[in-house]
Design an enzyme around this catalytic site. Structure first.
Site: not given
Length: 626
Positions: A119, A225, A229, A256, A298
């Protein structure tokens, strides 16, 4: 309420009391029209008349008890529409082994470290993509928004640095960048550099509009994305249990699920909406393709994280085809379909029936006129709906049962079974099913729309020869030919259908039904008979997917019972008899917490626990994975 009752009296239900479970009314109405369009009739004017009258019948029946619709997709912004359209991928991301382990808190630290390293590389590319998008934006407000979003990415990188300091390691040296990460970062940077179909190469973007278009494309590739998240963060945060002590990945979840990150995801989407306002339909299609591609990347990113621990997902991970047998059972009406099969058969009967002043062909069985049929269906429907509720109330315990007992529920549902059989007998005796052409039934079946993801799931199961899985459809449907036609149009001829059957004379229905599966007791008997035929030479794992009270016994007999949809009657009856309904994902996370080396997933039949899902994507992700 009065209007709803009036509508209910017009057309028959499938003897499953599904009024409240039919889904979007516009979709149902459209599906009915599509199916009837497939049926040839000598009197087109008659069909048009019947359709308008049917709009007051079964089609409206499905609308009657439905709450007001939420805003249509056209009223939503582009980003929101795309998130809804590709929500399937978010389900697969959430159900990936890595994310289930992360949500449960038993993800091995080594795997989390590997993920953070991947990441880290991804976020650097993400930050760079924002930088390139900012250069392309021709509006000061847009530039400022993108700059703020980029600062948010830098904050994420700081969080990653904090993890590394705790571990005493160096992010850049922690792990080699894997292929899934490379694929995703290259896609992002290529998009941000203008390397998109129909866009001029870098350095050749002459006009502000061309540059803004690239900025919009870039936001289209990045928005999934951010939203994914934000979605996962909120889902995981809702699963945190304050009584279980410290979750090892609370910092990640808190970040998140935080208001600031949720706001950033929304800011990204709002900016995408703004930048795409002036784009053409073709250019919006490009954004849609980029969005979808990013969603798939993803999922692949999560699935690429190496796991050295047992996981409860996907179900087939612990399945040994050489020694195990997976048997999947499913209901049909409103589990697989959007429209109930009895509604289809009723409409075929009415739109193909002769007018009261028409002479019937000599070779055709005597039939009621369309008007007589409509009236008869209405009377049958009224009687059924009134007596169904009375039957349910007659066997419901006065107080909620604390400890589930399968035999008690089985005994109670015997009363419902007697009722269902009497109701079917009334239909047969009325003659409303007489004179329907087999070809019309098959045409209707071929046009019968199935729930999103249903066909894909069954195709994946059937085509995987190494899986050693079998699929059985158990249904109250009056006509198995309708079911077989609906699946054969998708190439699913290998499914085993257990349903009632029409009898035909020269391809015209006689009005009689070969009664095979009419009630909850018949269904569970067919279920058990099927399992017995497979024998015990292998370990059998059974899964049942259903949506109504008629499926309740089968759902409980299966090793894993999955309730799809939102049937209030199923939950009301089940809960009163001590059945526990658990959303599938939280249930899997709980199982993952308890799952250790050498342990089994411990799926138990007749446990009184059923798992609920909102879509076939959840079923697919749980059983088969990505």
């Amino acid at each position: 309420m009065v209007a709803a009752q009036a509508v209910v009296q017009e057309m028959p239900e499938s003897f499953k009391n599904k009024i409240e479970e039919m889904g979007d009314s516009n979709i149902v109405q459209a599906r009915h029209s599509e199916i009837i369009d497939a049926i040839d009739s000598p009197e087109e004017d008659e069909i048009c008349l019947d359709r308008s009258q049917l709009a007051m019948g079964k089609s409206s029946l499905s609308m009657a008890a439905i709450p007001p619709k939420s805003p249509s997709p056209e009223e939503e912004g582009l980003a929101r529409r795309l998130w809804i359209k590709f929500k399937r991928e978010s389900v697969f991301a959430m159900y990936s082994p890595f994310t289930v382990c992360l949500a449960s808190g038993n993800l091995k630290l080594e795997t989390f470290r590997h993920y953070i390293a991947q990441d880290f590389h991804f976020l650097k590319a993400f930050s760079q993509a924002y930088e390139l998008a900012e250069e392309c934006a021709d509006d000061d407000d847009a530039k400022l928004s993108i700059s703020e979003l980029r600062k948010g990415v830098l904050e994420e990188l700081k969080m990653h640095d904090s993890f590394v300091k705790e571990w005493g390691t160096d992010l850049a040296k922690m792990a080699t960048v894997n292929s899934a990460t490379v694929k995703y970062t290259e896609f992002l940077l290529a998009t941000a550099s203008g390397k998109v179909e129909g866009v001029k190469g870098p350095g050749k973007l002459a006009t502000p509009f061309e540059k803004t278009k690239v900025a919009a494309y870039t936001l289209g590739a990045m928005s999934p994305c951010m939203r994914l998240y934000a979605f996962l963060g909120k889902e995981f945060h809702a699963l945190l249990n304050a009584n279980e002590g410290n979750h090892p990945y609370t910092k990640w979840i808190d970040n998140y699920s935080s208001e600031s990150f949720q706001a950033s995801a929304l800011q990204n989407e709002d900016l995408l909406d703004k930048l795409s306002v002036s784009l053409t339909g073709e250019e919006l299609d490009i954004i849609e393709k980029l969005y979808h591609q990013a969603m798939k990347l993803e999922v692949e990113f999560f699935c690429a994280q190496p796991l050295a621990q047992p996981t409860v997902v996907p179900l087939i991970k612990g399945h040994n085809p050489a020694g195990d047998r997976l048997i999947i059972f499913s209901d049909f009406d409103l589990t697989c379909t959007i429209v109930d099969s009895s509604a289809i058969l009723a409409e075929i009967a009415i739109v193909t029936a002769p007018k009261s002043d028409q002479n019937q062909p000599e070779n055709q069985l005597g039939r009621m006129s369309s008007g007589e049929l409509r009236n008869t269906w209405g009377l049958l429907s009224k009687q059924y709906t009134e007596e169904y509720e009375q039957c349910i109330e007659s066997f419901m315990p006065s107080e909620k049962v604390e400890n589930f007992n399968y035999e008690t529920l089985h005994k109670a549902l015997e009363q419902l079974s007697h009722f269902e059989k009497r109701a079917n007998s009334r239909v047969i005796e009325s003659g409303v099913l007489k004179g329907i052409n087999l070809e019309d039934i098959k045409k209707a079946g071929e046009r019968l729309s199935l729930q999103d993801g249903c066909t894909t799931f069954f195709q994946k199961v059937v085509k995987n020869e190494n899986l050693n899985a079998n699929v059985h459809v158990l249904s109250y449907c009056w006509c198995g030919d309708l079911i077989r036609a609906s699946f054969s149009s998708a190439g699913l001829n290998a499914l085993n259908v257990h349903a009632n059957e029409f009898t035909f004379k020269e391809s015209i229905s006689t009005g009689e039904i070969i009664e095979k599966v009419e009630s909850p007791i018949d269904k569970v008997q067919a279920f058990n008979n099927t399992l017995e035929k497979y024998g015990t030479d292998r370990k059998n794992l059974s899964v049942y997917i259903g949506d109504s009270v008629g499926d309740l016994l089968c759902l409980l007999e299966a090793d894993i019972g999955i309730v799809i949809g939102s049937s209030s009657s199923l939950r009301r009856v089940g809960s009163q008899f001590g059945v526990t309904f658990i959303p599938l994902y939280p249930g899997l996370v709980k199982k993952q917490k308890e799952y250790t080396e050498g342990s089994s997933s411990n799926w138990k039949e007749k446990s009184g626990i059923l798992y609920t899902v909102s879509s076939w994507a959840e079923v697919h992700a749980f059983i088969l994975g990505w």
